[in-house]
Design a protein around this motif. Structure first.
Motif, mmCIF file in Angstrom:
data_model
loop_
_atom_site.group_PDB
_atom_site.id
_atom_site.type_symbol
_atom_site.label_atom_id
_atom_site.label_comp_id
_atom_site.label_asym_id
_atom_site.label_seq_id
_atom_site.Cartn_x
_atom_site.Cartn_y
_atom_site.Cartn_z
ATOM 1 N N ASP A 79 64.491 37.047 51.017
ATOM 2 C CA ASP A 79 64.188 36.079 52.081
ATOM 3 C C ASP A 79 65.036 36.316 53.324
ATOM 4 N N LEU A 80 65.994 37.240 53.246
ATOM 5 C CA LEU A 80 66.898 37.462 54.384
ATOM 6 C C LEU A 80 66.597 38.748 55.141
ATOM 7 N N VAL A 81 65.510 39.437 54.760
ATOM 8 C CA VAL A 81 65.160 40.675 55.488
ATOM 9 C C VAL A 81 63.697 40.615 55.945
ATOM 10 N N PRO A 82 63.363 41.329 57.025
ATOM 11 C CA PRO A 82 61.974 41.344 57.464
ATOM 12 C C PRO A 82 61.069 41.992 56.400
ATOM 13 N N VAL A 299 73.139 34.834 56.793
ATOM 14 C CA VAL A 299 72.721 35.670 57.925
ATOM 15 C C VAL A 299 71.643 36.669 57.532
ATOM 16 N N SER A 300 70.641 36.735 58.385
ATOM 17 C CA SER A 300 69.609 37.741 58.154
ATOM 18 C C SER A 300 69.997 39.032 58.865
ATOM 19 N N TYR A 301 70.241 40.063 58.083
ATOM 20 C CA TYR A 301 70.430 41.396 58.672
ATOM 21 C C TYR A 301 69.749 42.398 57.761
ATOM 22 N N HIS A 302 69.507 43.570 58.260
ATOM 23 C CA HIS A 302 68.820 44.556 57.422
ATOM 24 C C HIS A 302 69.271 45.958 57.778
ATOM 25 N N SER A 303 69.207 46.844 56.787
ATOM 26 C CA SER A 303 69.519 48.251 57.034
ATOM 27 C C SER A 303 68.251 49.045 56.756
ATOM 28 N N ARG A 304 68.173 50.224 57.317
ATOM 29 C CA ARG A 304 66.945 51.019 57.117
ATOM 30 C C ARG A 304 67.151 52.056 56.027
ATOM 31 N N PRO A 305 66.119 52.308 55.210
ATOM 32 C CA PRO A 305 66.267 53.385 54.225
ATOM 33 C C PRO A 305 66.358 54.735 54.934
ATOM 34 N N PRO A 306 67.036 55.721 54.327
ATOM 35 C CA PRO A 306 67.096 57.046 54.959
ATOM 36 C C PRO A 306 65.683 57.564 55.255
ATOM 37 N N ALA A 307 65.577 58.371 56.327
ATOM 38 C CA ALA A 307 64.251 58.834 56.764
ATOM 39 C C ALA A 307 63.546 59.642 55.679
#
Ligand SMILES: Nc1nc2c(ncn2[C@@H]2O[C@H](COP(=O)(O)OP(=O)(O)OP(=O)(O)O)[C@@H](O)[C@H]2O)c(=O)[nH]1
Length: 457
Positions: A79-82, A299-307
């Motif tokens: 619920d905390l990530v897009p 807090v809503s924050y997100h990281s991206r998976p490696p390309a």
């Protein structure tokens, strides 16, 4: 006089028990006990930084069982990530280990809060109701039950993970009651705890994995149980801030531009009314609050998976193939699809983009603990033995009233914040898509469950 002596002894016993249960050695011994007792190990990851919550040493330990123990990942706090970000992570992680999307219920804590707030504002009531829902439990239980079919005894399922990822909350959600202690304090669970879900499944809660001191400052800030103080706390927050966009931080915290981390903490402390004697800003308190936001429920924050996807070095091809074959992939995919559909998400614009530092090394053996930590814990242990000449009855009395962890939770919950409108002049929003509107809720009361700064869709 005798009573006074007895009460002093009891106090001493209580603090000795507390310090030995808090020791890093005790934590990983209990964690190993959970892994040894488990048929299936669920490694719990915070969806905001899935890679940072993975521990290669623990995954290797489970895989050493030559297939006797199964390993699965639980992506909690979805619920905390897009939504788009969650979908990308599920695709990425499911290439190497079966991964279930999960949102824990925080209902038991919220019941009283919910009633109180309902009288105040209808909008807030809706948010809290949503926070009480759990998503992903059906999918997880189905996969676990498939494993228990035909077994004479209930299967044992261990939950492992770094502090605050939500291990206890997941068990409570499956059990639909507050069976385990839950809260924003890191390292709350001290010992193995067994919870029977039904006749076929037993869940084993574990203390958190201890992060190795050799990890970077960023990793230690987010994944260790260490209390921060003085310079240490400024460095920890500094490491986090350096891995996010400053504009998004200013936007989220409704803050003007700041020159450095100390100034950020000073502004945050003033904004939250955290003042010391003489009106000085309590920057250490602000740092603790910030960290608790980032590892807790807010807090809503997100990281991206490696390309590109690559099998991590600590897993072999056989490990990955075996892990994926052990669970019903079709049920997993269908279950995750339905969880994704039912859950609500923050919009990408209101979620802070964070650069993950990658895997976190954990401690699984005595020899991994630095000597100074072992020495310190041994000194404390031998002092305990020398002075610890209690009778068995006294020991039991001490055990029964041991642990009062709500105080810390209350301290954080009672932090009433007034979120002011963003000063558009100060906030440079160039990194956000043009025309993006971020709905900043001016809610005065903040609880542990929801971040009203986040625009849920
Ligand atoms: N928003 C949100 N918060 C969650 C979720 N799951 C857990 N939390 C919050 O995260 C915090 C930590 O949860 P716990 O269940 O105590 O975590 P833990 O892994 O058992 O923690 P330790 O005892 O430190 O190892 C609590 O404040 C929970 O309310 C979730 O799915 N969504």
């Amino acid at each position: 006089m005798r009573d006074e002596k007895k009460s002093k002894k009891k106090q001493k016993l209580k603090s000795n028990q507390e310090s030995s249960k808090n020791s890093k050695k005790h934590f990983y011994q209990e964690l190993r006990k959970v892994i040894e007792a488990s048929d299936i190990v669920l490694e719990v990851l915070d969806a905001r930084d899935p890679l940072g919550c993975r521990c290669p040493q623990i995954e290797q330990l489970v895989n050493q069982s030559n297939g006797k123990k199964k390993l699965m990942l639980i992506l909690n706090k979805i619920d905390l990530v897009p939504k788009e970000n969650l979908e990308k992570w599920l695709t990425y992680l499911n290439k190497e280990l079966p991964t279930v999307a999960f949102k824990s219920s925080m209902q038991l804590k919220d019941k009283t809060v919910q009633q109180k707030k309902h009288t105040k504002r209808h909008g807030v009531y809706t948010e809290l109701t949503r926070s009480s829902l759990c998503f992903g439990s059906e999918c997880l239980l189905k996969l676990l039950q498939e494993h228990s079919t035909g077994k004479e005894k209930a299967i044992q399922v261990g939950l492992v993970g770094f502090p605050n990822v939500g291990k206890s909350s997941i068990i409570n959600s499956l059990k639909e009651m507050r069976a385990c202690n839950v809260g924003p304090e890191r390292g709350l669970t001290k010992s193995m705890q067994i919870v029977h879900i039904d006749k076929t499944i037993k869940m084993l809660d574990s203390p958190c994995i201890i992060a190795a001191p050799s990890n970077s400052a960023l990793i230690l800030a987010l994944r260790s149980t260490t209390d921060f103080d003085g310079e240490n706390s400024v460095n920890s927050i500094d490491a986090i801030l350096k891995h996010c966009s400053k504009q998004q931080i200013m936007l989220h915290y409704n803050m003007p531009d700041y020159r450095n981390t100390l100034e950020f903490l000073t502004l945050l402390a003033r904004k939250r009314g955290m003042l010391k004697k003489g009106g000085l800003a309590d920057t250490e308190g602000a740092a603790a609050l910030f960290i608790s936001d980032w590892t807790g429920a807010r807090v809503s924050y997100h990281s991206r998976p490696p390309a590109t996807w690559n099998l991590p070095p600590h897993l072999s091809d056989q490990d990955a193939v075996a892990a994926l074959q052990q669970f019903n992939t079709q049920d997993l995919e269908e279950g995750n699809r339905s969880t994704i559909k039912d859950n609500k998400y923050p919009s990408p614009a209101s979620s802070i983009l964070f650069q993950s530092p990658g895997f976190t090394d954990g401690i699984t053996e005595d020899q991994d603990l630095p000597e100074e930590v072992l020495e310190q814990e041994n000194i404390e242990g031998s002092e305990d033995e020398e002075e610890d000449n209690f009778t068995e009855d006294e020991r039991n009395e001490g055990e029964s009233d041991f642990e009062d962890m709500e105080a810390e939770n209350d301290r954080i919950k009672n932090d009433k914040t007034t979120i002011e409108k963003l000063d558009a002049k100060n906030a440079n929003m160039e990194i956000l898509p043009t025309g993006t509107q971020v709905d900043i809720d001016k809610t005065a009361d903040m609880d542990d469950a929801y971040d009203f700064n986040t625009d849920y869709i």
